[in-house]
Write an enzyme that holds these catalytic residues in place. Sequence first.
Site, short mmCIF file in Angstrom:
data_model
loop_
_atom_site.label_atom_id
_atom_site.label_comp_id
_atom_site.label_asym_id
_atom_site.label_seq_id
_atom_site.Cartn_x
_atom_site.Cartn_y
_atom_site.Cartn_z
N TYR A 18 6.98 -10.85 -9.35
CA TYR A 18 6.27 -9.37 -8.31
C TYR A 18 5.27 -10.66 -8.15
CZ TYR A 18 3.16 -5.39 -6.97
OH TYR A 18 3.06 -4.64 -5.98
N HIS A 22 3.93 -11.40 -3.44
CA HIS A 22 2.87 -10.81 -3.10
C HIS A 22 1.90 -11.88 -2.33
CE1 HIS A 22 3.41 -6.22 -4.06
NE2 HIS A 22 2.86 -6.52 -3.62
N TYR A 41 -7.74 -4.03 -0.68
CA TYR A 41 -6.81 -3.67 -1.45
C TYR A 41 -6.62 -4.84 -2.06
CZ TYR A 41 -1.81 -1.66 -2.29
OH TYR A 41 -0.55 -1.26 -2.45
N TRP A 76 9.75 -3.86 3.39
CA TRP A 76 8.55 -4.05 2.01
C TRP A 76 9.19 -3.63 0.82
CZ3 TRP A 76 6.69 -8.31 0.66
CH2 TRP A 76 5.85 -8.46 -0.41
N TRP A 77 9.19 -2.26 0.97
CA TRP A 77 10.02 -1.71 0.51
C TRP A 77 11.40 -2.23 -0.57
CZ3 TRP A 77 9.57 4.39 1.61
CH2 TRP A 77 8.12 4.56 1.56
#
Length: 104
Positions: A18, A22, A41, A76-77
């Site tokens: 993960y 990112h 964010y 992206w999902w």
Amino acid sequence: MEKIAFTMRLKPGQAAKYERRHDAIWPELVELLRTAGSRDYSIFLDESTRTLFAVLWREDGHRIDRLPEQPVMRRWWSHMADIVETNPDGSPVTTPLRRVFHLD
């Protein structure tokens, strides 16, 4: 501007993957998030529960609620679906959080 927070959940053993994904976030996704009104964010991980805690500022008049309509968001999902818990439409399962305290 409004600050919002929500949680997501990683699948077991996926924390490093993960973070790597990112670290290499797609420039077109960054641009989409900024254009939609996302600012500052951050995502944090509670490794003991695999809970991701996200917090961001969204501009007045933001279009964040329209992100699911965007092809880059859907890609992206799909890219993340193997490592985070997802809904039937491929979006990450999120739980909005209610602010109960703020110290300015």
